[in-house]
Design an enzyme around this catalytic site. Structure first.
Site, mmCIF file in Angstrom:
data_model
loop_
_atom_site.group_PDB
_atom_site.id
_atom_site.type_symbol
_atom_site.label_atom_id
_atom_site.label_comp_id
_atom_site.label_asym_id
_atom_site.label_seq_id
_atom_site.Cartn_x
_atom_site.Cartn_y
_atom_site.Cartn_z
ATOM 1 N N GLU A 1 0.799 -1.226 0.000
ATOM 2 C CA GLU A 1 0.000 0.000 0.000
ATOM 3 C C GLU A 1 0.836 1.282 0.000
ATOM 4 O O GLU A 1 0.735 2.106 0.924
ATOM 5 C CB GLU A 1 -0.976 -0.006 1.186
ATOM 6 C CG GLU A 1 -2.041 -1.087 1.061
ATOM 7 C CD GLU A 1 -3.125 -0.992 2.114
ATOM 8 O OE1 GLU A 1 -2.929 -0.278 3.118
ATOM 9 O OE2 GLU A 1 -4.176 -1.625 1.932
ATOM 10 N N GLU B 1 -6.173 -7.772 -0.496
ATOM 11 C CA GLU B 1 -6.814 -7.713 0.814
ATOM 12 C C GLU B 1 -8.297 -7.444 0.637
ATOM 13 O O GLU B 1 -8.700 -6.700 -0.260
ATOM 14 C CB GLU B 1 -6.234 -6.581 1.687
ATOM 15 C CG GLU B 1 -4.790 -6.734 2.105
ATOM 16 C CD GLU B 1 -4.336 -5.560 2.978
ATOM 17 O OE1 GLU B 1 -5.205 -4.794 3.470
ATOM 18 O OE2 GLU B 1 -3.118 -5.404 3.163
#
Length: 478
Positions: free
Chosen positions: A183, A304
């Site tokens: 991320e 995710e």
């Protein structure tokens, strides 16, 4: 890889059904119950127990959290991939940059071996880098800024680190691939692309065989900067529809998310009457997140997904079920986030009457009352604190729109998740005063599989989806 398919060594298409062993080698506050960020937790515990017992405290946690029994349990669900998040601090010290700590590899080696024995492959996920690649707690960031994109030395250290990782695992068949940086959030959006280019070239000088799983910028949402896809590379969106992280949400239902931009690519709603989420909206959001993969014909691997809201269990499970249906429709592999926690979103929960939860219950209750965790905290409880700040900022700085999600998000980040969280850290450390080695070991056994309780509806949902997809592979819409 073969076009939009992942394939095994025989060329047979493979769908990855994964889970993140999160909160372990990269600790997160909502997963294991401490306030704030990992290094703050370690310091608070060390202040009370001293350095020797502090090290024993975390050693016992690391030992008990994941064992051979966990690998066997995951295999019984049909899981065939584990995403293994870890911090750079296991392999390199800030006091000795560019010096690889070979002893730190033992943690990765153990999980790779245990999972391999059950036929499960591992994706190595560098979840925390020096200088913090994004603005949140889950890269061990005590601030609201990312310094990784500012200082070239931090970037050099990560390139050096991945050279060492690739050298160690290049011939390991149970490593499915590398997730080189979790991320990233480069506010300029100008440095992330060149850094990825440099990092990929460094890894490929050593290892041409393992798949690279690359997250987009702005927390794995923005991928257009990549241009032409690289060989043997998968681009991984993270799929968090707004109802899954918004306190008070209903599903299906209307609500106002905190983010200025929703993940569907448009402006967030200004009032509760303007945001309606149902399965169609979940699919629209997913399609926005996966434009790059679908246009380039590369595999879709959702790195995710989970849901900590709505409060109504049936609605939360319906949201997750709708996500799984959408993943199946577009032949997307998935990774649930995460495996174990203190009762927030994971399929395995620590037993409520176990020694660890009993010990930290006062802090869990205070964290909930003060809404200090982004993931699972109900910020409405702190409206009397946040409201005047929001109002004053709106009056005095109406055009303020800080990266990555806007002013309302930034106020919650700095006031609740930094200021109040940090104030709670000494109280967390005090919970362990007077404990000896036997007490600590017994407490940390709470994390062992046999001392956890399944959230059975979620376990069944994941198991059913895996079984159905293996029996009836998806036909992707044209």
């Amino acid at each position: 890889m073969s076009g939009s398919d992942l394939v095994d060594s025989d060329g047979t298409p493979v769908t990855l059904f994964g889970i993140g062993v999160a909160g372990w080698l990269n600790m997160e506050n909502w997963i294991t119950g401490f306030p704030g960020y990992e290094e703050g937790q370690r310091a608070a515990v060390g202040q009370v127990l001293g350095p020797g017992l502090r090290d024993f405290f975390f050693d016992r946690f690391l030992e008990h959290f994941f064992t051979a029994d966990d690998a066997a349990y995951l295999a019984s669900l049909g899981i065939n991939m584990v995403r293994l998040p870890f911090s750079y601090k296991y392999l390199e010290s800030d006091d000795a940059p560019f010096e690889i700590n070979e002893n730190g590899f033992r943690y990765l080696d153990r999980v790779i071996e245990l999972c391999g024995a059950q036929g499960i492959r591992t994706v190595l996920d560098l979840h925390t880098v020096p200088g913090w690649q994004h603005q949140d707690w889950h890269c061990d960031n005590p601030t609201h800024t990312s310094q990784f994109w500012v200082h070239r030395t931090f970037q050099d250290r990560v390139v050096h680190l991945w050279r060492a990782i690739a050298s160690r695992y290049k011939d390991n068949p149970w490593v499915a691939g590398y997730n080189p940086i979790n991320e990233p959030a480069d506010p300029s959006a100008e440095k992330v692309g060149p850094f990825y280019q440099r990092l990929v070239e460094a890894i490929r000088e050593i290892d041409q065989n393992h798949i690279l799983f690359l997250d987009g910028n702005r927390y794995a949402l923005d991928f257009d900067f990549f241009g032409e896809p690289w060989p043997n590379t998968v681009y991984c969106p993270h799929d968090y529809p707004a109802p899954g992280y918004t306190p008070g949400s209903r599903y299906p239902g209307r609500h106002r998310p905190i983010h200025v931009l929703d993940a569907g690519g448009g402006p967030a709603a200004e009032s509760e009457d303007e945001a309606y989420w149902d399965k169609d909206e979940v699919e629209r959001s997913f399609l926005h997140r996966t434009v790059y993969m679908r246009e380039t014909g590369t595999p879709i691997v959702v790195g995710e997904f989970n849901a900590v809201w709505p409060d109504v269990e049936e609605e939360r499970l319906r949201l997750l079920g709708d996500q799984l249906d959408v993943f199946r429709k577009y032949n997307a592999s998935w990774t649930y986030w995460s495996y174990k926690d203190v009762g927030v979103a994971a399929p395995l929960r620590l037993a409520a009457n176990g020694p660890y939860l009993e010990r930290i219950r006062p802090i869990l209750e205070k964290k909930a009352r003060l809404a200090v965790d982004l993931w699972g905290g109900d910020r409405r409880k702190m409206g009397h604190v946040l409201g005047p700040i929001h109002k004053t900022l709106a009056q005095e700085c109406p055009d303020w729109n800080p990266y990555p999600w806007g002013s309302e998000f930034m106020v919650c980040r700095t006031v609740l998740q930094i200021l109040f969280s940090e104030a709670l850290l000494p109280q967390f450390g005090e919970l362990f005063r007077g404990m000896g080695e036997d007490d600590i070991d017994q407490m940390m056994r709470s994390f062992r599989l046999e001392n956890c309780q399944p959230w059975q509806p979620l376990v069944d949902l994941l198991r059913r989806d895996i079984a159905a997809r293996r029996q009836h592979p998806a036909v992707v819409p044209a």
